[in-house]
Scaffold this motif. Sequence first.
Motif, PDB file in Angstrom:
ATOM      1  N   ALA A 262     -10.768  15.994 -49.188  1.00 16.00           N
ATOM      2  CA  ALA A 262     -10.348  14.597 -49.184  1.00 16.00           C
ATOM      3  C   ALA A 262     -11.452  13.724 -49.778  1.00 16.00           C
ATOM      4  O   ALA A 262     -12.644  13.970 -49.558  1.00 16.00           O
ATOM      5  CB  ALA A 262     -10.029  14.149 -47.768  1.00 16.00           C
ATOM      6  N   SER A 263     -11.061  12.696 -50.492  1.00 17.80           N
ATOM      7  CA  SER A 263     -12.008  11.784 -51.142  1.00 17.80           C
ATOM      8  C   SER A 263     -12.214  10.539 -50.287  1.00 17.80           C
ATOM      9  O   SER A 263     -11.524  10.324 -49.277  1.00 17.80           O
ATOM     10  CB  SER A 263     -11.473  11.371 -52.510  1.00 17.80           C
ATOM     11  OG  SER A 263     -10.329  10.536 -52.349  1.00 17.80           O
ATOM     12  N   ARG A 264     -13.147   9.707 -50.709  1.00 13.45           N
ATOM     13  CA  ARG A 264     -13.385   8.463 -49.988  1.00 13.45           C
ATOM     14  C   ARG A 264     -12.140   7.574 -50.000  1.00 13.45           C
ATOM     15  O   ARG A 264     -11.884   6.836 -49.040  1.00 13.45           O
ATOM     16  CB  ARG A 264     -14.571   7.723 -50.603  1.00 13.45           C
ATOM     17  CG  ARG A 264     -14.952   6.478 -49.830  1.00 13.45           C
ATOM     18  CD  ARG A 264     -16.352   5.996 -50.158  1.00 13.45           C
ATOM     19  NE  ARG A 264     -16.837   5.066 -49.147  1.00 13.45           N
ATOM     20  CZ  ARG A 264     -18.097   4.887 -48.838  1.00 13.45           C
ATOM     21  NH1 ARG A 264     -19.036   5.605 -49.448  1.00 13.45           N
ATOM     22  NH2 ARG A 264     -18.466   4.015 -47.924  1.00 13.45           N
ATOM     23  N   GLY A 265     -11.362   7.676 -51.053  1.00 17.14           N
ATOM     24  CA  GLY A 265     -10.158   6.877 -51.126  1.00 17.14           C
ATOM     25  C   GLY A 265      -9.178   7.147 -50.001  1.00 17.14           C
ATOM     26  O   GLY A 265      -8.401   6.262 -49.617  1.00 17.14           O
ATOM     27  N   ALA A 286     -15.182  18.833 -45.917  1.00 17.27           N
ATOM     28  CA  ALA A 286     -13.777  18.647 -46.252  1.00 17.27           C
ATOM     29  C   ALA A 286     -13.515  17.205 -46.684  1.00 17.27           C
ATOM     30  O   ALA A 286     -12.670  16.950 -47.527  1.00 17.27           O
ATOM     31  CB  ALA A 286     -12.899  19.008 -45.061  1.00 17.27           C
ATOM     32  N   PHE A 287     -14.241  16.268 -46.074  1.00 17.49           N
ATOM     33  CA  PHE A 287     -14.191  14.867 -46.485  1.00 17.49           C
ATOM     34  C   PHE A 287     -15.490  14.541 -47.218  1.00 17.49           C
ATOM     35  O   PHE A 287     -16.577  14.782 -46.689  1.00 17.49           O
ATOM     36  CB  PHE A 287     -14.018  13.944 -45.281  1.00 17.49           C
ATOM     37  CG  PHE A 287     -12.606  13.820 -44.806  1.00 17.49           C
ATOM     38  CD1 PHE A 287     -11.855  12.686 -45.077  1.00 17.49           C
ATOM     39  CD2 PHE A 287     -12.017  14.853 -44.091  1.00 17.49           C
ATOM     40  CE1 PHE A 287     -10.536  12.571 -44.648  1.00 17.49           C
ATOM     41  CE2 PHE A 287     -10.710  14.754 -43.650  1.00 17.49           C
ATOM     42  CZ  PHE A 287      -9.960  13.611 -43.936  1.00 17.49           C
ATOM     43  N   ALA A 288     -15.373  13.985 -48.400  1.00 17.19           N
ATOM     44  CA  ALA A 288     -16.562  13.673 -49.195  1.00 17.19           C
ATOM     45  C   ALA A 288     -17.481  12.683 -48.501  1.00 17.19           C
ATOM     46  O   ALA A 288     -18.665  12.583 -48.827  1.00 17.19           O
ATOM     47  CB  ALA A 288     -16.142  13.118 -50.555  1.00 17.19           C
ATOM     48  N   THR A 289     -16.948  11.953 -47.516  1.00 19.15           N
ATOM     49  CA  THR A 289     -17.719  10.911 -46.836  1.00 19.15           C
ATOM     50  C   THR A 289     -18.441  11.406 -45.587  1.00 19.15           C
ATOM     51  O   THR A 289     -19.163  10.631 -44.951  1.00 19.15           O
ATOM     52  CB  THR A 289     -16.768   9.778 -46.419  1.00 19.15           C
ATOM     53  OG1 THR A 289     -15.630  10.347 -45.758  1.00 19.15           O
ATOM     54  CG2 THR A 289     -16.305   9.001 -47.641  1.00 19.15           C
ATOM     55  N   THR A 290     -18.253  12.659 -45.198  1.00 19.04           N
ATOM     56  CA  THR A 290     -18.805  13.130 -43.924  1.00 19.04           C
ATOM     57  C   THR A 290     -20.316  13.296 -43.991  1.00 19.04           C
ATOM     58  O   THR A 290     -20.825  14.027 -44.834  1.00 19.04           O
ATOM     59  CB  THR A 290     -18.182  14.469 -43.515  1.00 19.04           C
ATOM     60  OG1 THR A 290     -16.758  14.365 -43.522  1.00 19.04           O
ATOM     61  CG2 THR A 290     -18.647  14.876 -42.127  1.00 19.04           C
ATOM     62  N   PRO A 291     -21.050  12.632 -43.082  1.00 20.53           N
ATOM     63  CA  PRO A 291     -22.489  12.881 -42.973  1.00 20.53           C
ATOM     64  C   PRO A 291     -22.768  13.960 -41.932  1.00 20.53           C
ATOM     65  O   PRO A 291     -21.890  14.315 -41.134  1.00 20.53           O
ATOM     66  CB  PRO A 291     -23.027  11.529 -42.499  1.00 20.53           C
ATOM     67  CG  PRO A 291     -21.932  11.027 -41.617  1.00 20.53           C
ATOM     68  CD  PRO A 291     -20.627  11.535 -42.204  1.00 20.53           C
TER      69      PRO A 291
END
Length: 335
Positions: A262-265, A286-291
């Motif tokens: 999944a992207s940030r969008g 899996a999510f590009a935003t995950t830290p």
Amino acid sequence: MIRPLLGIPRETLPHESRVAATPGAVYTLCQRGHPVLVEQDAGAASGFTDEDYLRAGATIAPTAEDIYDRAAWIWKVCRPGGHELSLLRPGQTVFCLLHPGPLLPLPGHLSGPLPGPAIPPAPLPDTVRAVALDSWEHHGEFPVLAAMSAIAGRLALLHAAAALQHPHGQGMLLGGLPGIEPARVLILGAGTAGRSAAALAAALGASLTLLDPSIAALRAAHLPGARTLLYTPAALERALAEAHVVIAAPRSPDGSLCCPLASRGHLALMQPGSVIVDLAIADRPAFATTPRTEPGQPVAVDGVLHIGVPNFAGLVPRTASAAFSAAGLDRILLS
């Protein structure tokens, strides 16, 4: 028949509290002719004392150097790294989690967005035989990987339930109450971790949806009252918009990717205060935003709480050590 001396060193990766073999596994090995050498305090963080190992038939070694110098076989949780690489001897066999993908073995306090591609682990010497327990297949299953994934799935759901009550969360009780709507939980990936999270979510009374590109995986993961959906980009978007909690477990039983990332969008589709637990954080999120995050300290990105704990199983070292040991013992005995 006397079999090769097997060494159990203490784990050296930061925040790793598991031990490869419990005293029960050591007893079995000794009964099967394996002399066992256990490093002093190797099991202390998992609740196993040196006296437990002595009663099981092991010998206690004072240092890791003694283990690597004497043992022909090494049984670890994590692959050797750092100083351990210099201790390996030609001809040794190492049984461990090799993690075929890139690792992120960083201390837990280093949180924040991923700085770029993960750094691949240092290779083991060519003169050492490495047995990857995480990719070991037995009777069509991956016993060690499945055991750790099952733990991760359960803990992911528990941490998500706690985050949902976070001051920046939605202030919801996961299972609701009679007459009060439960949280809507979306599981991305119907592998072992996804099924484990789904079973607990259902038991706690959450409204459950599983999304996976494999109809066979969805059949295997089906639970009464749960909704199962074949993955399409449109199905993902609709499910994200509805969800209060997303457990991203996008790995098939062999560790390969089974759901698109999944992207940030995608965050713009989600409700403010909803929660993502990304179980792929130690490899490729899996999510590009995950830290990467500390346990119990979710990080808000675009209003959505993210949980990216690289080693969930390590949070319950006694349970995880018992599961790892029981699953890996068969591989040791087959060698």
